[in-house]
Design a protein around this motif. Structure first.
Motif, mmCIF file in Angstrom:
data_model
loop_
_atom_site.group_PDB
_atom_site.id
_atom_site.type_symbol
_atom_site.label_atom_id
_atom_site.label_comp_id
_atom_site.label_asym_id
_atom_site.label_seq_id
_atom_site.Cartn_x
_atom_site.Cartn_y
_atom_site.Cartn_z
ATOM 1 N N GLU A 24 2.745 0.130 1.626
ATOM 2 C CA GLU A 24 2.597 -0.818 2.737
ATOM 3 C C GLU A 24 1.164 -0.817 3.285
ATOM 4 O O GLU A 24 0.501 -1.853 3.338
ATOM 5 C CB GLU A 24 3.564 -0.476 3.874
ATOM 6 C CG GLU A 24 5.039 -0.464 3.487
ATOM 7 C CD GLU A 24 5.455 0.848 2.847
ATOM 8 O OE1 GLU A 24 4.692 1.841 2.950
ATOM 9 O OE2 GLU A 24 6.536 0.881 2.211
ATOM 10 N N GLU A 25 0.678 0.340 3.669
ATOM 11 C CA GLU A 25 -0.635 0.412 4.308
ATOM 12 C C GLU A 25 -1.801 0.465 3.328
ATOM 13 O O GLU A 25 -2.904 0.062 3.651
ATOM 14 C CB GLU A 25 -0.717 1.644 5.221
ATOM 15 C CG GLU A 25 0.197 1.572 6.437
ATOM 16 C CD GLU A 25 1.507 2.281 6.214
ATOM 17 O OE1 GLU A 25 1.903 2.447 5.037
ATOM 18 O OE2 GLU A 25 2.148 2.690 7.197
ATOM 19 N N ARG A 26 -1.553 0.991 2.113
ATOM 20 C CA ARG A 26 -2.616 1.165 1.106
ATOM 21 C C ARG A 26 -3.831 1.852 1.747
ATOM 22 O O ARG A 26 -4.963 1.371 1.685
ATOM 23 C CB ARG A 26 -3.000 -0.187 0.499
ATOM 24 C CG ARG A 26 -1.866 -0.851 -0.279
ATOM 25 C CD ARG A 26 -2.293 -2.201 -0.835
ATOM 26 N NE ARG A 26 -3.338 -2.063 -1.835
ATOM 27 C CZ ARG A 26 -3.113 -1.835 -3.131
ATOM 28 N NH1 ARG A 26 -1.865 -1.687 -3.574
ATOM 29 N NH2 ARG A 26 -4.115 -1.735 -3.977
ATOM 30 N N LEU A 27 -3.574 3.017 2.307
ATOM 31 C CA LEU A 27 -4.607 3.755 3.038
ATOM 32 C C LEU A 27 -5.345 4.747 2.156
ATOM 33 O O LEU A 27 -6.558 4.934 2.289
ATOM 34 C CB LEU A 27 -3.958 4.498 4.211
ATOM 35 C CG LEU A 27 -4.855 5.377 5.071
ATOM 36 C CD1 LEU A 27 -5.913 4.525 5.768
ATOM 37 C CD2 LEU A 27 -4.015 6.138 6.100
ATOM 38 N N TYR A 28 -4.620 5.384 1.215
ATOM 39 C CA TYR A 28 -5.197 6.454 0.412
ATOM 40 C C TYR A 28 -5.209 6.104 -1.073
ATOM 41 O O TYR A 28 -4.424 5.275 -1.535
ATOM 42 C CB TYR A 28 -4.403 7.749 0.595
ATOM 43 C CG TYR A 28 -4.299 8.227 2.019
ATOM 44 C CD1 TYR A 28 -5.432 8.432 2.784
ATOM 45 C CD2 TYR A 28 -3.051 8.479 2.597
ATOM 46 C CE1 TYR A 28 -5.334 8.871 4.100
ATOM 47 C CE2 TYR A 28 -2.947 8.920 3.897
ATOM 48 C CZ TYR A 28 -4.102 9.107 4.656
ATOM 49 O OH TYR A 28 -4.008 9.544 5.951
ATOM 50 N N SER A 29 -6.074 6.810 -1.801
ATOM 51 C CA SER A 29 -6.088 6.700 -3.261
ATOM 52 C C SER A 29 -5.226 7.819 -3.832
ATOM 53 O O SER A 29 -5.512 9.003 -3.607
ATOM 54 C CB SER A 29 -7.515 6.825 -3.792
ATOM 55 O OG SER A 29 -7.506 6.969 -5.203
ATOM 56 N N SER A 30 -4.182 7.459 -4.553
ATOM 57 C CA SER A 30 -3.276 8.472 -5.104
ATOM 58 C C SER A 30 -3.947 9.308 -6.193
ATOM 59 O O SER A 30 -3.477 10.409 -6.518
ATOM 60 C CB SER A 30 -2.013 7.803 -5.671
ATOM 61 O OG SER A 30 -2.350 6.890 -6.699
ATOM 62 N N LYS A 31 -5.046 8.816 -6.763
ATOM 63 C CA LYS A 31 -5.800 9.554 -7.771
ATOM 64 C C LYS A 31 -7.126 10.066 -7.231
ATOM 65 O O LYS A 31 -7.942 10.594 -7.993
ATOM 66 C CB LYS A 31 -6.056 8.672 -8.998
ATOM 67 C CG LYS A 31 -4.794 8.234 -9.734
ATOM 68 C CD LYS A 31 -5.142 7.367 -10.919
ATOM 69 C CE LYS A 31 -3.882 6.912 -11.654
ATOM 70 N NZ LYS A 31 -4.198 6.013 -12.803
ATOM 71 N N GLY A 32 -7.338 9.914 -5.929
ATOM 72 C CA GLY A 32 -8.616 10.331 -5.373
ATOM 73 C C GLY A 32 -9.754 9.586 -6.045
ATOM 74 O O GLY A 32 -9.718 8.368 -6.198
ATOM 75 N N CYS A 33 -10.764 10.333 -6.486
ATOM 76 C CA CYS A 33 -11.904 9.737 -7.218
ATOM 77 C C CYS A 33 -11.826 10.068 -8.707
ATOM 78 O O CYS A 33 -12.819 9.966 -9.424
ATOM 79 C CB CYS A 33 -13.212 10.251 -6.633
ATOM 80 S SG CYS A 33 -13.626 9.555 -5.019
ATOM 81 N N LYS A 34 -10.642 10.449 -9.176
ATOM 82 C CA LYS A 34 -10.471 10.960 -10.534
ATOM 83 C C LYS A 34 -10.957 9.985 -11.607
ATOM 84 O O LYS A 34 -11.581 10.383 -12.584
ATOM 85 C CB LYS A 34 -8.997 11.287 -10.769
ATOM 86 C CG LYS A 34 -8.726 12.147 -11.988
ATOM 87 C CD LYS A 34 -9.057 13.593 -11.702
ATOM 88 C CE LYS A 34 -8.581 14.517 -12.799
ATOM 89 N NZ LYS A 34 -8.860 15.921 -12.503
ATOM 90 N N THR A 35 -10.676 8.699 -11.455
ATOM 91 C CA THR A 35 -10.990 7.736 -12.514
ATOM 92 C C THR A 35 -12.192 6.855 -12.175
ATOM 93 O O THR A 35 -12.431 5.858 -12.850
ATOM 94 C CB THR A 35 -9.773 6.844 -12.803
ATOM 95 O OG1 THR A 35 -9.408 6.121 -11.606
ATOM 96 C CG2 THR A 35 -8.584 7.676 -13.252
ATOM 97 N N VAL A 36 -12.943 7.225 -11.159
ATOM 98 C CA VAL A 36 -14.091 6.407 -10.747
ATOM 99 C C VAL A 36 -15.106 6.275 -11.881
ATOM 100 O O VAL A 36 -15.612 5.179 -12.150
ATOM 101 C CB VAL A 36 -14.747 6.999 -9.487
ATOM 102 C CG1 VAL A 36 -16.164 6.458 -9.307
ATOM 103 C CG2 VAL A 36 -13.920 6.659 -8.260
ATOM 104 N N ALA A 37 -15.433 7.376 -12.552
ATOM 105 C CA ALA A 37 -16.457 7.352 -13.596
ATOM 106 C C ALA A 37 -16.105 6.366 -14.704
ATOM 107 O O ALA A 37 -16.954 5.569 -15.137
ATOM 108 C CB ALA A 37 -16.647 8.747 -14.176
ATOM 109 N N SER A 38 -14.854 6.395 -15.163
ATOM 110 C CA SER A 38 -14.454 5.489 -16.246
ATOM 111 C C SER A 38 -14.435 4.038 -15.787
ATOM 112 O O SER A 38 -14.802 3.126 -16.528
ATOM 113 C CB SER A 38 -13.085 5.885 -16.790
ATOM 114 O OG SER A 38 -12.097 5.842 -15.774
#
Length: 334
Positions: free
Chosen positions: A314-328
């Motif tokens: 509903e709120e889409r406040l957090y990233s469930s993967k954190g910054c894990k896939t940012v690089a790719s």
């Protein structure tokens, strides 16, 4: 034996020098100085070319603080606690026990990253200290629950041998939530308040445990604070630490399930890594663009950060993967 050879060599130097002319004497003296540095176990010259354990603590605390504060996003509680813990242990002449910290939080929140920053700053000079940083991956090193007794013996021998060689050894255990039950208790004797064990002093060693266990509870508390319109910085550390201790002790999906390390209070700090918000993920994207040699792209940073901010639905406040896939994601988008 090397020290005895070096000492004997220096004792003979005056006799040898009498037989040499001034130029030869200068060359001889220079060679002797180099030889002494290479034979001495902790010399600056030897440590410039070879890996060696410098017995003098060389942590540059100001650089460590700057690295953590500039490179780790959204983890004020973790950064503050890690800095306090390290300063207490490293600047004590003879700590009464090893420093033991347990990192908890969702994947991608920075647990491994903070561990790597600690390792990079713990030893002198700018060459890798692979021999003194020991990383145990549960999936790789302890994959079979049926082999726990074998793993216990190997783990004890490994820690004993490496601390004997270098008192300021760093041990990192990742994927603790997947570790076979009872295995981690095998290192309990090394973590207690003891002067020495069989002639080996463990007080300067540092142990880091990385856990996904407890991440859901941490997120629940963070989300509750947000819904009550409280600032992230107001989340009480003591409440989270108590919760994490109870959670991993009673959780079957935890390597600390009913662990004596918790019962006997041998873990000094339970450190929470909070879920990352949109603004934190955006900073991760910015840093990744820089590291890959790209110019900052505001639209791309917004696009990736918005796509990764997905919890709760509903709120889409957090990233469930954190910054894990940012690089790719940055690689695919640039």
């Amino acid at each position: 034996m090397k020290l005895l050879n070096a000492a004997g060599f220096l004792i003979l130097m005056p006799t040898l020098m009498l037989a040499l002319d001034p130029l030869s004497t200068s060359i001889f003296m220079g060679g002797a100085a180099v030889a002494w540095q290479l034979l001495s176990p902790y010399s600056w010259l030897k440590c410039s070319f070879l890996e060696c354990c410098n017995m003098k603590d060389t942590l540059n605390f100001s650089v460590l603080k700057m690295d953590l504060e500039r490179k780790v996003f959204g983890q004020h509680l973790a950064v503050q606690t890690v800095l306090r813990a390290l300063s207490t242990n490293v600047y004590s002449k003879r700590p009464k026990k090893p420093l033991v910290m347990s990192f908890h939080g969702w994947t991608g929140t920075g647990k491994s990253f903070v561990s790597s920053i600690i390792a990079e700053n713990l030893y002198q000079l700018h060459i890798p200290r692979r021999r003194f940083v020991h990383h145990f991956s549960t999936v790789l090193h302890f994959p079979h629950a049926s082999h726990v007794h074998l793993y216990k013996e190997r783990l004890q021998n490994w820690i004993r041998g490496n601390v004997s060689a270098c008192p300021r050894s760093l041990f990192i255990f990742s994927e603790m939530d997947q570790m076979p039950h009872g295995l981690i208790d095998s290192i309990m004797p090394f973590l207690g308040y003891r002067e020495e064990i069989d002639g080996v002093y463990y007080g300067k060693a540092i142990f880091l445990f990385l856990n996904n266990a407890g991440g859901d509870k941490i997120t629940e508390i963070a989300l509750d604070h947000w819904r009550r319109q409280k600032r992230r910085e107001e989340i009480p550390l003591k409440e989270l630490q108590s919760l994490m201790s109870e959670e991993i002790f009673s959780n079957l999906n935890s390597g600390f399930f009913r662990s004596q390390l918790i019962q006997k209070n041998l873990i000094d700090y339970f450190i929470p890594f909070l879920p990352l918000e949109y603004k934190h993920v955006r900073e991760c994207v910015r840093e990744e663009l820089r590291s890959q040699g790209h110019l900052e792209d505001e639209d791309l940073m917004t696009e990736i950060a918005l796509a990764m901010t997905d919890y709760p639905s509903e709120e889409r406040l957090y990233s469930s993967k954190g910054c894990k896939t940012v690089a790719s994601r940055v690689t695919l988008s640039t």
